[in-house]
Design an enzyme around this catalytic site. Structure first.
Site, short mmCIF file in Angstrom:
data_model
loop_
_atom_site.label_atom_id
_atom_site.label_comp_id
_atom_site.label_asym_id
_atom_site.label_seq_id
_atom_site.Cartn_x
_atom_site.Cartn_y
_atom_site.Cartn_z
CG HIS A 1 -2.13 -0.92 1.15
ND1 HIS A 1 -2.88 -1.35 2.42
CD2 HIS A 1 -2.87 -1.47 0.04
CE1 HIS A 1 -3.95 -2.00 1.99
NE2 HIS A 1 -3.82 -2.06 0.38
CG HIS B 1 -9.81 -7.13 -4.33
ND1 HIS B 1 -10.40 -5.71 -4.36
CD2 HIS B 1 -8.91 -6.99 -3.61
CE1 HIS B 1 -9.96 -4.89 -3.61
NE2 HIS B 1 -8.93 -5.74 -2.94
CD GLU C 1 -5.76 -2.79 -2.74
OE1 GLU C 1 -6.40 -3.58 -2.27
OE2 GLU C 1 -5.00 -2.11 -2.20
CG ASP D 1 -2.96 -6.33 -4.27
OD1 ASP D 1 -4.04 -5.50 -4.81
OD2 ASP D 1 -3.23 -7.00 -3.18
CE1 TYR E 1 -3.35 -9.50 3.86
CE2 TYR E 1 -5.48 -9.98 4.83
CZ TYR E 1 -4.69 -9.61 3.64
OH TYR E 1 -5.13 -9.75 2.39
CG HIS F 1 -2.25 -10.92 -0.37
ND1 HIS F 1 -1.32 -10.49 -1.43
CD2 HIS F 1 -3.07 -10.29 -0.44
CE1 HIS F 1 -1.58 -9.39 -1.86
NE2 HIS F 1 -3.01 -9.05 -1.16
FE1 FEO Z 1 -7.31 -5.49 -1.21
FE2 FEO Z 1 -4.58 -7.79 -1.59
O1 FEO Z 1 -5.88 -6.15 -2.45
#
Ligand code: FEO
Length: 395
Positions: A22, A78, A80, A82, A191, A224
């Site tokens: 981030h 998603h 985002e 990444d 996390y 992740h």
């Molecule tokens: Fe919300 Fe791993 O992105």
């Protein structure tokens, strides 16, 4: 590529070098991974991609595994970056391939990439037939963004949970039963504390909704970190615990100091806490010397915090001000707090700290402890007494 079942392969990227996520906001001492999965039945579907810097590497490796034109569909759980970062490069090679995502996913993906791709909007309960198996979609707004969703593969009973149940944790072992359990749960909690805490009410509700479907889950594949293969319900149970205003018998003292005075107060207060509540674990962190995301994980585990700063220019030191900026957004609940600090003349820091604590959702249980100039033995004794008294209200 790592084969997970006869029909599912991990095709993601382990990012061993990542130390900040981030932007520079989240520390990732143990790296991370961007997990993408390839599901092969009569149809072939790719679930998520990887972060943009690894797009070409990802596509090169994927195309050594299959002809990219064999991909019948892409699931974007998603938007985002990444997870979606390799989509533009992939879509250049297979431009008309349908992308299954939520309605908010279309907004997110077009907002990032400004491309008119073949979006197929899905909602909770919608199914995509792959052959013998099918994917069932489950919208999961705010886990982690409004567009987030999960999907479930029948036959293999795999939940692809995207960010939920993830960890920023690089490992070649890939599965939860193969890695160091302390490292795994340290990263999973960090996390949760730093990323998912603001959405705790939604986390509990979503888990209860998914459990109500009574789908057997033999594996949880997040986007992740490692895959929960052995006893996947253990991380679900942890999430339910963490989502319900989690706390342990702990006090965290966060402070910064200019000429050691506020540090001496912090240590004297800690002694007082220990004398009154020897069963309570008390930890001290100088915020200008400690990673703030690690400290946030400690605060997340605590019943209460004590915040300390000297007064500087009618304000507080910047490390503690920045810490509150982050903590405010996390919306931790049912935690108690108090403050302390040295001053030379105007002495605003304790009041500012109390205001910051209240704005961050903490219940301030005391007006705070102030020391004019450097503390002497008498003041340190009073600080010890303050620790002894205030801890009774903190735990
Ligand atoms: Fe919300 Fe791993 O992105």
């Amino acid at each position: 590529m790592v084969k997970i079942t006869d029909s599912v392969s991990w095709v993601g990227k382990i990012d061993w070098e990542l130390r900040k996520f981030h932007g520079d906001e989240y520390s990732t001492h143990r790296g991370s991974s961007y997990n993408a999965y390839l599901v092969r039945d009569t149809k072939t579907v790719l679930i998520d991609t990887v972060w943009k810097p690894f797009a070409e590497e990802f596509l090169d490796r994927l195309s050594r595994f299959i002809d990219l034109s064999e991909i019948d569909g892409i699931v974007a759980n998603h938007g985002e970056i990444d997870h979606s970062g390799a989509l533009p490069a992939l879509m250049e090679r297979i431009p008309n391939t349908p992308i299954y995502c939520t309605a908010n996913g279309v907004k997110s993906l077009t907002g990032h990439y400004h491309k008119d791709w073949n979006f197929q909007i899905v909602k909770t309960g919608d199914k995509l037939k792959l052959g013998k198996k099918e994917l069932i979609f489950i919208e999961a707004p705010m886990l982690h963004w409004p567009d987030s969703m999960m999907c479930y593969l029948t036959g293999d009973n795999i939940l692809f949970s995207n960010d939920a149940f993830g960890q920023h944790y690089a490992s070649e072992f890939l599965f939860n039963d193969r890695v160091d359990q302390n490292e795994l749960f340290t990263e999973a909690l960090k996390y949760y504390a730093n990323i998912l805490t603001p959405f705790s009410p939604l986390v509990a509700k979503k888990i209860e909704e998914v459990l109500s479907f009574n789908l057997p889950v033999s594996m949880i594949c997040p986007s992740h970190g490692v895959i929960w293969r052995e006893n996947p319900s253990q991380i679900v149970e942890k999430y339910l615990e963490w989502a319900k205003d989690y706390q342990e018998d702990r006090i965290t003292i966060v402070y910064d100091t200019m000429w050691e005075g506020t540090r001496q107060l912090a240590e004297a207060i800690a002694e007082g806490v220990r004398e009154t509540a020897p069963q309570t674990e008390v930890k001290l962190y100088n915020l200008s010397k400690t990673d703030k995301n690690d400290v946030i994980a400690e605060v997340f585990r605590s019943k209460g915090i004590l915040a300390g700063s000297p007064t500087i220019n009618r304000g507080i030191l910047t490390s503690i001000a920045a810490f509150f900026e982050e903590v405010k957004g996390l919306g931790m609940k049912k935690k108690k707090a108090a403050s302390f600090g040295c001053y030379g003349w105007s002495g605003e820091s304790v009041k500012i700290l109390n205001d910051q604590l209240r704005a961050s959702g903490f219940e301030v249980v005391h007006e705070g402890f102030k020391s004019l100039w450097e503390p002497d033995d008498k003041i340190l004794d009073r600080a010890r007494q303050y620790g002894k008294e205030v801890v009774k209200q903190l735990i």
